[in-house]
Design a protein around this motif. Structure first.
Motif, PDB file in Angstrom:
ATOM      1  N   PHE A  58       0.658  -1.130   0.108  1.00 57.29           N
ATOM      2  CA  PHE A  58       0.115  -0.110   0.204  1.00 57.29           C
ATOM      3  C   PHE A  58       0.788   1.124   0.058  1.00 57.29           C
ATOM      4  N   HIS A  59       1.547   1.463   1.163  1.00 60.65           N
ATOM      5  CA  HIS A  59       2.118   2.734   1.286  1.00 60.65           C
ATOM      6  C   HIS A  59       3.177   3.157   0.363  1.00 60.65           C
ATOM      7  N   ALA A  60       4.110   2.406  -0.334  1.00 60.40           N
ATOM      8  CA  ALA A  60       5.128   2.648  -1.263  1.00 60.40           C
ATOM      9  C   ALA A  60       4.228   2.876  -2.589  1.00 60.40           C
ATOM     10  N   ASN A  61       3.339   2.121  -2.988  1.00 58.88           N
ATOM     11  CA  ASN A  61       2.795   2.365  -4.467  1.00 58.88           C
ATOM     12  C   ASN A  61       1.931   3.594  -4.490  1.00 58.88           C
ATOM     13  N   PHE A  62       1.221   3.915  -3.171  1.00 61.56           N
ATOM     14  CA  PHE A  62       0.309   4.978  -2.892  1.00 61.56           C
ATOM     15  C   PHE A  62       1.048   6.297  -2.952  1.00 61.56           C
ATOM     16  N   ASN A  63       2.303   6.317  -2.263  1.00 59.18           N
ATOM     17  CA  ASN A  63       3.122   7.628  -2.308  1.00 59.18           C
ATOM     18  C   ASN A  63       3.570   7.626  -3.679  1.00 59.18           C
ATOM     19  N   TYR A  64       4.024   6.703  -4.523  1.00 64.62           N
ATOM     20  CA  TYR A  64       4.833   6.798  -5.485  1.00 64.62           C
ATOM     21  C   TYR A  64       3.597   7.488  -6.712  1.00 64.62           C
ATOM     22  N   VAL A  65       2.387   7.091  -6.654  1.00 66.93           N
ATOM     23  CA  VAL A  65       1.321   7.538  -7.483  1.00 66.93           C
ATOM     24  C   VAL A  65       0.737   8.898  -7.153  1.00 66.93           C
ATOM     25  N   TRP A  66       0.627   9.051  -5.892  1.00 67.28           N
ATOM     26  CA  TRP A  66      -0.103  10.350  -5.149  1.00 67.28           C
ATOM     27  C   TRP A  66       1.017  11.471  -5.646  1.00 67.28           C
ATOM     28  N   LEU A  67       2.160  11.305  -5.285  1.00 61.16           N
ATOM     29  CA  LEU A  67       3.348  12.447  -5.693  1.00 61.16           C
ATOM     30  C   LEU A  67       3.604  12.731  -6.957  1.00 61.16           C
ATOM     31  N   ARG A  68       3.486  11.587  -7.772  1.00 56.83           N
ATOM     32  CA  ARG A  68       3.463  11.856  -9.399  1.00 56.83           C
ATOM     33  C   ARG A  68       2.192  12.895  -9.764  1.00 56.83           C
ATOM     34  N   LEU A  69       0.876  12.325  -9.241  1.00 60.57           N
ATOM     35  CA  LEU A  69      -0.156  13.185  -9.443  1.00 60.57           C
ATOM     36  C   LEU A  69      -0.231  14.484  -8.929  1.00 60.57           C
ATOM     37  N   LEU A  70       0.379  14.768  -7.654  1.00 62.13           N
ATOM     38  CA  LEU A  70       0.587  16.104  -7.397  1.00 62.13           C
ATOM     39  C   LEU A  70       1.489  16.849  -8.198  1.00 62.13           C
ATOM     40  N   GLU A  71       2.526  16.403  -8.591  1.00 65.91           N
ATOM     41  CA  GLU A  71       3.601  16.899  -9.504  1.00 65.91           C
ATOM     42  C   GLU A  71       3.029  17.313 -10.782  1.00 65.91           C
ATOM     43  N   ARG A  72       2.071  16.449 -11.368  1.00 61.43           N
ATOM     44  CA  ARG A  72       1.544  16.791 -12.834  1.00 61.43           C
ATOM     45  C   ARG A  72       0.446  17.721 -12.484  1.00 61.43           C
ATOM     46  N   ALA A  73      -0.614  17.762 -11.571  1.00 56.58           N
ATOM     47  CA  ALA A  73      -1.485  18.561 -11.196  1.00 56.58           C
ATOM     48  C   ALA A  73      -0.900  19.964 -10.825  1.00 56.58           C
ATOM     49  N   LEU A  74       0.066  20.238 -10.066  1.00 59.06           N
ATOM     50  CA  LEU A  74       0.718  21.400  -9.630  1.00 59.06           C
ATOM     51  C   LEU A  74       2.405  21.418  -9.994  1.00 59.06           C
ATOM     52  N   ARG A  77       8.290  24.574  -9.057  1.00 57.39           N
ATOM     53  CA  ARG A  77       9.342  24.509  -7.786  1.00 57.39           C
ATOM     54  C   ARG A  77       9.191  26.043  -7.269  1.00 57.39           C
ATOM     55  N   ALA A  78       8.256  26.810  -7.796  1.00 57.62           N
ATOM     56  CA  ALA A  78       8.033  28.203  -7.063  1.00 57.62           C
ATOM     57  C   ALA A  78       7.416  27.891  -5.722  1.00 57.62           C
ATOM     58  N   PRO A  79       7.633  28.825  -4.542  1.00 59.22           N
ATOM     59  CA  PRO A  79       7.206  28.624  -3.222  1.00 59.22           C
ATOM     60  C   PRO A  79       5.761  28.482  -3.178  1.00 59.22           C
ATOM     61  N   SER A  80       5.065  29.331  -4.102  1.00 63.79           N
ATOM     62  CA  SER A  80       3.679  28.958  -4.316  1.00 63.79           C
ATOM     63  C   SER A  80       3.028  27.486  -4.724  1.00 63.79           C
ATOM     64  N   ALA A  81       3.734  27.030  -5.660  1.00 59.13           N
ATOM     65  CA  ALA A  81       3.666  25.801  -6.080  1.00 59.13           C
ATOM     66  C   ALA A  81       3.887  24.724  -5.167  1.00 59.13           C
ATOM     67  N   VAL A  82       5.184  24.848  -4.439  1.00 58.63           N
ATOM     68  CA  VAL A  82       5.475  23.791  -3.374  1.00 58.63           C
ATOM     69  C   VAL A  82       4.156  23.965  -2.073  1.00 58.63           C
ATOM     70  N   LEU A  83       3.890  25.299  -1.767  1.00 54.67           N
ATOM     71  CA  LEU A  83       3.091  25.227  -0.668  1.00 54.67           C
ATOM     72  C   LEU A  83       1.861  24.561  -1.187  1.00 54.67           C
ATOM     73  N   ALA A  84       1.450  24.767  -2.439  1.00 54.17           N
ATOM     74  CA  ALA A  84       0.155  23.997  -2.729  1.00 54.17           C
ATOM     75  C   ALA A  84       0.194  22.497  -2.638  1.00 54.17           C
ATOM     76  N   LYS A  85       1.408  22.219  -3.011  1.00 53.49           N
ATOM     77  CA  LYS A  85       1.516  20.728  -2.935  1.00 53.49           C
ATOM     78  C   LYS A  85       1.608  20.133  -1.457  1.00 53.49           C
ATOM     79  N   VAL A  86       2.141  20.884  -0.737  1.00 56.10           N
ATOM     80  CA  VAL A  86       2.288  20.486   0.644  1.00 56.10           C
ATOM     81  C   VAL A  86       0.921  20.631   1.176  1.00 56.10           C
ATOM     82  N   LEU A  87       0.229  21.696   1.075  1.00 49.22           N
ATOM     83  CA  LEU A  87      -1.250  21.799   1.428  1.00 49.22           C
ATOM     84  C   LEU A  87      -2.177  20.470   1.051  1.00 49.22           C
TER      85      LEU A  87
END
Length: 147
Positions: A58-74, A77-87
Motif C-alpha cells: 500500500f504505502h509505497a505504491n500510494f506515495n509513488y502515484v500520489w506524488l506523481r499526481l501532485l507533480e502533474r497537477a501542480l 518549484r516556485a514557493p507558491s507551487a510547493v506550498l500548494a503541493k504541501v497543503l
C-alpha cells in the motif's frame, strides 16, 4: 560492489516505480527494526515482515502515484507551487495514508504471512468504510475552533 552502485541510478531511471517501491519498503522496514532495537527489546521479525508487507502493498505504491499526481497537477518549484503541493498532501494524501493504520488489523495484517490467512469476523467492505469515515471524519480536527 562498485558495479552494483553504478547500476542503481540506471535502474532507477529505467524502472522508477519498482525502484521507488523497493527503496521505500526497505527504509520503512529498517525504521521498524531500528525502533525495536532502540526500545531495547528482542527483535520481532514477524512484525517487521508485516510492516514490510503493508509498505510494499500500500504505502509505497500510494506515495509513488500520489506524488506523481501532485507533480502533474501542480507543476513547478516556485514557493507558491510547493506550498500548494504541501497543503494538498497534508489535507488529502495524509489522511488516506494515515487511515491505512486504522483499518482493522485482521484485514490488513492477515495478508502478511500465509499462516495468518484466516477468515475474519468482519468484512473487508466494513473495514474500508471505517477507513474512509476516519480519514474524512478527522478533518475538523485540522481546523481551529476560532475559524
Amino acid at each position: 560492489m562498485a558495479g552494483w552502485w553504478r547500476a542503481l541510478p540506471r535502474a532507477a531511471q529505467r524502472y522508477p516505480w519498482p525502484t521507488n517501491v523497493l527503496l521505500y519498503t526497505g527504509l520503512y522496514s529498517a525504521g521498524d527494526a531500528l525502533q525495536q532495537r532502540l526500545r531495547g527489546g528482542p527483535a520481532d521479525w514477524r512484525q517487521t515482515r508485516c510492516v514490510a508487507t503493508v509498505a510494499v502493498t500500500f504505502h509505497a505504491n500510494f506515495n509513488y502515484v500520489w506524488l506523481r499526481l501532485l507533480e502533474r497537477a501542480l507543476p513547478g518549484r516556485a514557493p507558491s507551487a510547493v506550498l500548494a503541493k504541501v497543503l494538498c498532501d497534508q489535507t488529502l494524501g495524509g489522511p488516506i495514508a494515515l487511515s491505512a493504520f486504522y483499518v482493522d488489523g485482521s484485514d490488513v495484517l492477515a495478508f502478511c504471512t500465509a499462516d495468518q490467512l484466516q477468515p475474519c469476523s468482519c468484512s473487508l467492505e466494513n473495514s474500508l468504510h471505517r477507513t474512509l469515515w476516519f480519514s474524512l471524519g478527522h478533518l475538523p480536527l485540522l481546523l481551529p475552533a476560532e475559524w
